[in-house]
Structure formats: structure tokens, C-alpha cells
Design a protein around this motif. Structure first.
Motif, mmCIF file in Angstrom:
data_model
loop_
_atom_site.group_PDB
_atom_site.id
_atom_site.type_symbol
_atom_site.label_atom_id
_atom_site.label_comp_id
_atom_site.label_asym_id
_atom_site.label_seq_id
_atom_site.Cartn_x
_atom_site.Cartn_y
_atom_site.Cartn_z
ATOM 1 N N THR A 150 0.845 -1.192 0.000
ATOM 2 C CA THR A 150 0.000 0.000 0.000
ATOM 3 C C THR A 150 0.881 1.243 0.000
ATOM 4 N N PHE A 151 0.280 2.372 -0.333
ATOM 5 C CA PHE A 151 1.009 3.636 -0.293
ATOM 6 C C PHE A 151 1.554 3.872 1.114
ATOM 7 N N GLU A 152 0.729 3.605 2.111
ATOM 8 C CA GLU A 152 1.134 3.822 3.508
ATOM 9 C C GLU A 152 2.364 2.989 3.858
ATOM 10 N N VAL A 191 4.689 1.768 1.747
ATOM 11 C CA VAL A 191 5.839 2.311 1.019
ATOM 12 C C VAL A 191 6.313 3.604 1.671
ATOM 13 N N TRP A 192 5.369 4.467 2.038
ATOM 14 C CA TRP A 192 5.716 5.745 2.664
ATOM 15 C C TRP A 192 6.484 5.534 3.970
#
Length: 146
Positions: free
Chosen positions: A127-129, A131-132
Motif C-alpha cells: 500500500t502507499f502507507e 511504502v511511505w
């Protein structure tokens, strides 16, 4: 925590489970940081303190440990880390019978006990979260140069 302190934490975990632990020298350890012995069992342990970094445990590290364990006449091997383990590294470890001990808060959990999906194709994309927080946040305050 320093890398030496993390290595001692892993050694203390093995001692708490009844193993005698021998620390290998920091230089020329051939990929084995600890040798833990209990009865006829002799475990080569590689300690990777990668938490808070973007560097994961990869399959080459697992394969190197497999050879180093054989070199030191060990009956088994384990990689202990506070960081991420790449899916292919988990697959190779499972195939070669190498335990992957993931240290979070407190005692480790073994990655091969069903906590991970065994087939890489079944894993959902990150998810973006994820990866972030895994790749971007650790770089906060750093200057990147090419």
C-alpha cells in the motif's frame, strides 16, 4: 541500540532458551555472528540490525549463511533481524531450513510459523502507507546526493 547491543539481545534470547552462546569475532566472522549450542544442536546465527533503515535481509544473505553454517559444522542456522525480510529471502530460508527470527518489541517471532504467506504470488501489493513509512519516512532530514 547499537549493533553490538542488538547482537547481545539475540545472544540473551538464545541463552534464555538454554543455549550456550559463543560470540564470533567482529572481523572475519565469515557471516556468522553467534554460534549457539544445546546438546548436539549447533546453530550458526547471523544478526542483521536493519530496523529503521531501507536495507532488507535478502536472499544472498540467506544463501551465504547456509554456506557459512556448513563451514562451521553447524546443524542449523538462523538469521535474526529487527528489519524487513524480502519475500524471496523468506522463500529461500524456508527451502534451506534456516530460521528467520524477526525481533520487534521484546522477544522474536519466527517467520516460518505461518506469520508469512508461503507463496509470493499470494501476497497483496504494498500500500502507499507501507511504502511511505518503510522507504520515505526513514529518509527524513537526510540530504540525498547522486
Amino acid at each position: 541500540m547499537t549493533p553490538s547491543e542488538f547482537e547481545e539481545l539475540v545472544a540473551a534470547d538464545y541463552r534464555s532458551r538454554g543455549y550456550d552462546v559463543e560470540n564470533q569475532p567482529d572481523v572475519s566472522d565469515w557471516g556468522v555472528d553467534l554460534i549457539s549450542t544445546k546438546g548436539a544442536e549447533r546453530v550458526a546465527v547471523q544478526v542483521k540490525m536493519y530496523g529503521g533503515t531501507t536495507r532488507p535481509v535478502n536472499r544472498a544473505m540467506v544463501m551465504e549463511l547456509f554456506g557459512a553454517a556448513a563451514y562451521f559444522d553447524c546443524t542449523s542456522a538462523a538469521i535474526a533481524t529487527d528489519g524487513r525480510v524480502m519475500p524471496d529471502a523468506s522463500d529461500v530460508a524456508r527451502k534451506l531450513g534456516i530460521a528467520v527470527l524477526e525481533f520487534g518489541r521484546g522477544r522474536p517471532r519466527t517467520a516460518q510459523t505461518g506469520d508469512e504467506v508461503s507463496n509470493a504470488a499470494d501476497r497483496s501489493p504494498p500500500t502507499f502507507e507501507l511504502v511511505w513509512t518503510t522507504y520515505i519516512v526513514p529518509l527524513q532530514g537526510q540530504t540525498l546526493v547522486r
